[in-house]
Design an enzyme around this catalytic site. Structure first.
Site, mmCIF file in Angstrom:
data_model
loop_
_atom_site.group_PDB
_atom_site.id
_atom_site.type_symbol
_atom_site.label_atom_id
_atom_site.label_comp_id
_atom_site.label_asym_id
_atom_site.label_seq_id
_atom_site.Cartn_x
_atom_site.Cartn_y
_atom_site.Cartn_z
ATOM 1 N N SER A 30 0.803 -1.225 0.000
ATOM 2 C CA SER A 30 0.000 0.000 0.000
ATOM 3 C C SER A 30 0.839 1.280 0.000
ATOM 4 C CB SER A 30 -0.933 0.011 1.214
ATOM 5 O OG SER A 30 -0.190 -0.051 2.416
ATOM 6 N N SER A 31 2.159 1.166 -0.162
ATOM 7 C CA SER A 31 3.027 2.343 -0.167
ATOM 8 C C SER A 31 2.610 3.301 -1.277
ATOM 9 C CB SER A 31 4.483 1.935 -0.384
ATOM 10 O OG SER A 31 4.909 1.039 0.606
ATOM 11 N N ASP A 85 -5.317 13.522 1.319
ATOM 12 C CA ASP A 85 -5.583 12.103 1.523
ATOM 13 C C ASP A 85 -6.898 11.872 2.267
ATOM 14 O OD1 ASP A 85 -3.117 11.852 0.357
ATOM 15 O OD2 ASP A 85 -2.059 11.528 2.251
#
Length: 436
Positions: free
Chosen positions: A153-154, A203
């Site tokens: 998930s980086s 985000d």
């Protein structure tokens, strides 16, 4: 909300069973938070300067199963990490740096346990943020959290997805009515104050405000957002909309925690330094962020900036323009133009924002050559993780195979450490974070 293929029934059943066993309750008592990962097609690295950004979620992400505890105790286990996290919600939670400077472990457990279970920081950060917002929590949770299996998930803002998942669970357990806008601020507190990361609100906004198939536009200065709908497309038999694009995630194999790499925070500081010089030259008093500088003022006074600061400002103003053009292209269904703007964003991130490293730059260049790819750029800060691309849905499989093979040629060592089934992942649009 639209229909999405994630999470599957089998994923939900597995998590519900884990929580039911942990808490000694019926599977039917378990609640589920789904908190998707996000991508940022346009608006790279300008949210912290109050810029306009675009984002959307994908059909991969974090799932948190939970039940309210009988008391203030929180007990958490993870599908990715060992150990368990225990703490109570009634003591006042201090930021991590404050707790360290005081040499205390609070009442959250021994220092050894805390060191072993660093993955619990986001849950404690969620408690900190809610308390900081004036909420009194009395009810803990018993929960099991995991990310999409096999997926690195980086670069996909998994940290924001995790923080939001914990916020929604703690709010539900304590019957707190909190709006998405408030949770954007709470997750910012987790990242900025509790963990010490100088990121913006892109985000959190994407994860909490997105809608299936739409592009989320967020003005990070005014906090005003809107959903940009693409033209209507045909619907398949299973009621899922058939979009003419797929999303490719191509992973580099580079992993490093963002807070341990000074590059990101340094870039934020440089942008503020550029803004301060430009505002002074324009005779204006305002917070030193680039959104307080007009484009004309930048053009008139950019010669006063050192070369590196000039490049940071150039990225900001050119990226803001790309976002505005991209929103129009998306609403018209012009994915070729949308893709060109994404690729230009990627190039500016390399040349003007000066982020990325050799493996990620190579991956970006490979994606641009892949069949059917409209455009590509880094995902996330560009110092690790993956690249994201939009691709013609008819060419998605060919593009994925091309990228995987070509990346192995230039970075065999990094590529060999990737899960080969998830080195390049084909995704669809997702929905917002929610309890289901």
């Amino acid at each position: 909300m639209g229909l999405s293929s994630w999470p599957s029934d089998s994923e939900l059943d597995k998590i519900k069973k884990n929580v039911a066993e942990m808490a000694g309750v019926s599977i039917n008592a378990v609640k589920i938070v789904v908190s998707p990962y996000r991508i940022c097609p346009l608006g790279a690295h300008i949210d912290h300067q109050g810029g306009i950004v675009s984002a959307m979620t994908i059909n991969k992400g974090i799932i948190l199963g939970f039940v309210p505890s009988a008391d203030s105790q929180v007990l958490l286990k993870s599908g990715q990490f060992s150990g368990e996290v225990r703490f109570r919600v009634d003591p006042i939670q201090l930021p991590k740096h404050a707790a360290k400077s005081n040499g205390k472990t609070q009442e959250n457990g021994s220092s050894d346990t805390m060191e072993e279970c660093k993955w619990g920081s986001y849950a404690k950060g969620a408690l900190y943020a809610l308390q900081r917002g004036g909420n009194v929590l009395k009810q803990g949770i018993t929960g099991f959290i995991c990310g999409t299996e096999g997926l690195d998930s980086s670069g996909l803002s998994s940290s924001a997805a995790v923080g939001i998942a914990y916020l929604l669970a703690l709010e539900s357990a304590n019957n707190l009515m909190v709006s998405p806008t408030e949770n954007i601020e709470y997750d910012r507190l987790i990242e900025n104050e509790y963990l010490g990361l100088k990121n913006g609100i892109l985000d959190q906004s994407a994860i909490l405000l997105s809608s299936y198939g739409c592009l989320t536009c967020m003005d990070c200065k005014t906090k005003i957002h809107k959903l940009i709908h693409p033209p209507k497309y045909e619907t398949e038999k299973n009621a899922e909309t058939k979009f003419p694009y797929k999303i490719l995630l191509a992973f580099s194999g580079l992993k490093q925690a963002l807070t341990t790499n000074p590059g990101y925070n340094r870039r934020v500081t440089e942008c503020r330094e550029a803004a301060e010089i430009l505002l002074k030259a324009a005779g204006k008093e305002a917070e030193p962020i680039l959104s307080n500088v007009e484009q004309e003022e930048f053009e008139a006074h950019k010669s006063k900036l050192e070369p590196d600061l000039a490049r940071r400002a150039e990225h900001y103003f050119s990226e803001n323009t790309r976002v505005i053009k991209g929103l129009e292209a998306w609403s018209c269904g012009n994915f070729e133009e949308f893709g060109k703007l994404i690729s230009a964003s990627g190039l500016s991130s390399i040349q003007n924002y000066e982020c990325g490293c050799e493996p990620l730059i190579q991956l970006y260049e490979i994606l641009l050559k892949a069949p059917g790819v409209y455009g590509a750029r880094f995902s996330g800060a560009g110092f690790r993780g993956c690249c994201v691309a939009f691709v013609n849905s008819d060419y998605a499989d060919k593009a994925a195979s091309f990228v995987k093979n070509e990346y192995f040629k230039v970075q065999p060592e990094l590529a060999s450490h990737l899960n080969q089934d998830a080195a390049v992942v084909i995704c669809d649009s997702g929905d917002c974070a929610r309890i289901i």
